[in-house]
Design an enzyme around this catalytic site. Structure first.
Site, PDB file in Angstrom:
ATOM      1  N   LYS A  85      44.440 -11.390   2.254  1.00 33.67           N
ATOM      2  CA  LYS A  85      43.798 -12.526   1.592  1.00 33.67           C
ATOM      3  C   LYS A  85      44.886 -13.492   1.122  1.00 33.67           C
ATOM      4  O   LYS A  85      45.833 -13.095   0.431  1.00 33.67           O
ATOM      5  CB  LYS A  85      42.979 -11.999   0.412  1.00 33.67           C
ATOM      6  CG  LYS A  85      41.869 -12.906  -0.046  1.00 33.67           C
ATOM      7  CD  LYS A  85      41.000 -12.144  -1.028  1.00 33.67           C
ATOM      8  CE  LYS A  85      39.883 -12.983  -1.577  1.00 33.67           C
ATOM      9  NZ  LYS A  85      39.179 -12.288  -2.661  1.00 33.67           N
TER      10      LYS A  85
HETATM   11  O1  G3P Z   1      35.794 -13.468  -4.546  1.00 31.25           O
HETATM   12  C1  G3P Z   1      36.191 -14.426  -5.503  1.00 31.25           C
HETATM   13  C2  G3P Z   1      35.552 -14.119  -6.791  1.00 31.25           C
HETATM   14  O2  G3P Z   1      36.015 -12.902  -7.295  1.00 31.25           O
HETATM   15  C3  G3P Z   1      35.693 -15.149  -7.840  1.00 31.25           C
HETATM   16  O3  G3P Z   1      34.636 -14.957  -8.693  1.00 31.25           O
HETATM   17  O4  G3P Z   1      33.360 -15.107 -10.765  1.00 31.25           O
HETATM   18  O5  G3P Z   1      35.879 -15.103 -10.812  1.00 31.25           O
HETATM   19  O6  G3P Z   1      34.626 -17.089  -9.967  1.00 31.25           O
HETATM   20  P1  G3P Z   1      34.631 -15.608 -10.147  1.00 31.25           P
END
Ligand code: G3P
Length: 219
Positions: A85
């Site tokens: 990633k």
């Molecule tokens: O896969 C990306 C994700 O983990 C981000 O999520 O909720 O931190 O914006 P968030």
């Protein structure tokens, strides 16, 4: 649309995997930082992969191309099935292009627009991860970004797989499924919420009650 778990919590991932509808896991440095610091990160990631068996994304933390390539090389030594990633920064695109030349799968992360996704796909990304929740947090229509991306993908027949990420609630999940994302990576809590319906619970309770009544009447 395939469903991945967006988590680094082994117990949650194992439970989600046991339900039979998960085909991958995405992790990132913030998700890993939430876990017990005494855990060995390599062991944790390998256990996560063993639990699900499919896609597992592991994010690099370098911000220069050489560092990213070195990290990818190191990760693949102990975890050959990992998808690397990479953040969407110029140095990341160069790394993606080199990894793609070597046939190594990459997931380009921190994408917020269809154009960023298009650029990542042209650099050779295997997966492009578009974030919804963080756009919504700023008052921007995140679903539009996914819809634009799917429209462009269909029009130009692009190969990279679109992952809808930063999913915060079941309505996001429904929206990205309707928009045509290939994959949604979903926090454990949102997966569980998406399975719930009071009529399912009430329906089962009444089936079991009626069955019991019938058995009593027969005895
Ligand atoms: O896969 C990306 C994700 O983990 C981000 O999520 O909720 O931190 O914006 P968030």
């Amino acid at each position: 649309m395939e469903l991945y778990v967006d988590s680094a919590n082994l117990a949650d991932i194992k439970h989600a995997a046991s339900l039979g509808f998960i085909s991958g896991v995405t992790t990132n440095p913030s998700l890993l930082a939430k876990e017990d610091p005494s855990l060995d990160i390599k062991d944790l990631l390998l256990d996560i992969h063993k639990s699900v068996g499919g896609h597992t994304s592991v994010e690099v933390i370098s911000t220069d191309t050489d560092g990213m390539l070195r990290e990818a090389d190191e990760i693949l030594k102990w975890f050959p099935e990992a998808t690397i990633k990479i953040p969407f920064i110029p140095a990341g695109l160069t790394a993606v292009s080199e990894l793609s030349r070597q046939g190594i799968p990459t997931n380009v992360t921190l994408l917020f627009t269809a154009l960023q996704a298009l650029i990542a796909a042209n650099a050779g990304a295997t997966y492009v991860s578009l974030f919804l929740g963080r756009l919504d947090d700023m008052g921007t229509d995140a679903m539009q970004a996914i819809e634009d991306t799917v429209e462009i993908w269909d029009m130009h027949d692009l190969e990279a797989l679109i992952i809808a990420a930063s999913i915060r609630h079941p309505i996001h999940l429904l929206g990205v499924a309707r928009a045509g994302a290939h994959i949604a990576t979903v926090p454990y809590k949102v997966l569980m919420q998406s399975m719930q319906h009071p009529l399912t619970d009430a329906g089962l309770a009444s089936f079991l009650k009626d069955h019991e009544k019938m058995m009593k009447a027969k005895s």
